[in-house]
Design an enzyme around this catalytic site. Sequence first.
Site, PDB file in Angstrom:
ATOM      1  N   THR A  82     -81.166  -3.876 -11.135  1.00  0.00           N
ATOM      2  CA  THR A  82     -80.822  -5.136 -11.782  1.00  0.00           C
ATOM      3  C   THR A  82     -81.538  -6.319 -11.146  1.00  0.00           C
ATOM      4  O   THR A  82     -81.874  -7.283 -11.823  1.00  0.00           O
ATOM      5  CB  THR A  82     -79.295  -5.353 -11.701  1.00  0.00           C
ATOM      6  OG1 THR A  82     -78.627  -4.186 -12.197  1.00  0.00           O
ATOM      7  CG2 THR A  82     -78.873  -6.559 -12.520  1.00  0.00           C
ATOM      8  N   PHE A  83     -81.767  -6.241  -9.844  1.00  0.00           N
ATOM      9  CA  PHE A  83     -82.284  -7.401  -9.128  1.00  0.00           C
ATOM     10  C   PHE A  83     -83.663  -7.188  -8.521  1.00  0.00           C
ATOM     11  O   PHE A  83     -84.217  -8.113  -7.928  1.00  0.00           O
ATOM     12  CB  PHE A  83     -81.301  -7.801  -8.013  1.00  0.00           C
ATOM     13  CG  PHE A  83     -79.887  -7.960  -8.491  1.00  0.00           C
ATOM     14  CD1 PHE A  83     -79.521  -9.031  -9.282  1.00  0.00           C
ATOM     15  CD2 PHE A  83     -78.919  -7.015  -8.167  1.00  0.00           C
ATOM     16  CE1 PHE A  83     -78.218  -9.174  -9.734  1.00  0.00           C
ATOM     17  CE2 PHE A  83     -77.621  -7.149  -8.612  1.00  0.00           C
ATOM     18  CZ  PHE A  83     -77.263  -8.231  -9.404  1.00  0.00           C
ATOM     19  N   ASP A 217     -72.024  -1.927  -2.590  1.00  0.00           N
ATOM     20  CA  ASP A 217     -72.609  -1.187  -3.711  1.00  0.00           C
ATOM     21  C   ASP A 217     -72.959   0.244  -3.284  1.00  0.00           C
ATOM     22  O   ASP A 217     -74.051   0.737  -3.568  1.00  0.00           O
ATOM     23  CB  ASP A 217     -73.854  -1.909  -4.226  1.00  0.00           C
ATOM     24  CG  ASP A 217     -74.186  -1.529  -5.675  1.00  0.00           C
ATOM     25  OD1 ASP A 217     -73.307  -0.974  -6.357  1.00  0.00           O
ATOM     26  OD2 ASP A 217     -75.318  -1.781  -6.103  1.00  0.00           O
TER      27      ASP A 217
END
Length: 457
Positions: A82-83, A217
């Site tokens: 995502t990043f 995470d």
Amino acid sequence: MAKARAQSRQAEQLVIHEDEMKEEEEEFFDESGDPLEESGRTMDSSDEEIEQAVAEDIVRFEDSFVGINKRYRLINRIGEGTFSTVYKAEDLEYNSFENEWDIDDRESKKWSSPARRRRPSKRPHYVAIKKIYVTSSPMRIFNELELLHDLKFSDSVCPLITAFRHLDQVVAVLPYFQHRDFREYYQDMTIADMRLYFRSLFTALRSVHAKKILHRDVKPTNFLYNPQQARGVLVDFGLAEREETDWHQCACTLPPEERRYKISHSVWAQTLQSGNQPSSYPKSDVRSSRRANRAGTRGFRPPEVLIKCTQQNTSIDIWSAGVILLTLLSRRFPFFHSADDIDALLELTSIFGKKKMRDIALLHGQVFETNIPSYSDGGHSLEKIILWCTGRTSSDKTQKKIELGDDEKEAVQFLYRLLECDSAKRITAEEALRHPFITKAFEDSEADEDAVDLVAE
């Protein structure tokens, strides 16, 4: 000379000027990528022909980051989240610096002669280049690099080699670790294999938690595991933070007497006293909305994150590790696959029961109610869940009751300590490494070493 250059390289590249960082409102919800989608993007790659789209992506990256191809030869794209995007690359200046981060090189030198150790290495050395998206806030990038720098000598944690910035583009250079895609081996892992897997994972978490850092995470794609070497490394600290960051008092940290007093004088208690249903809302609610960090990946968040506890601690990573063990024992990945936090709470309710979820919600000063008739108060045992998932249940009552094996029972006992809904009672990483489920991995390793010694003799 090499040492001086290494120090110079580190000091030069890790400086990020604070006056260039804009203060932004902290984000309280960062959704990491879907675990099922990400799994296929962490496979090992080599110099073999790559896809045209990936080759074009590499060319664009080299054009946008001037001079990077003089230091590194980009080979392939090995991760995409995502990043950030991660590339495998050859370190062209490897022999110009000290490389304490290189585990494989240290291991090979143990068996080399002193003369050979002093010679420059001729074999190619690979690194992982993490390109952090420019849409990430400067504070997020600074936080990740700072935490990686603090964890550089930690066991089973991917260290930061260096970092570069060119205009608004930031890249972090990390070691490249050989590993296998989780989906390739999770259904074939024996209990003995699981012991080794979690010995490595909890070794990493012990190192991280000792520095009061929450990874936030933990999931299979962020633990790069090599089954052949029984070694893994924890990666991707993009959502990590230090404990006590932006804490606000939560009811879960209050003494029991004070918590009971607050509950008995709450809006919820007053609603019950007025004769309304527990799930009804007060006519006028002047309370401000509750904000808490909910970063992470769907299916791996513990109850306290879903219920918005405002004093979350390192125990949230232990729950995520428990979800991985449940995945391995049930042979189902992903085990939880909710669309949002409400679905996630209902998934937990179906297993742990309505009473447990109501109690946990009240522990954090929240109220949980559901009118779904299929959810029982007591829920189901984890043994029953695993038997059902692995097709070992039968509706024929005349047949002998199927039970888990002794090793599986021990694994489930360990699983209960990890998936403890009350975070204060959840096992720590240090305690996990002393649990019989993990210590037997050490015993097995010692037995293997003794067998090797006998063969050598």
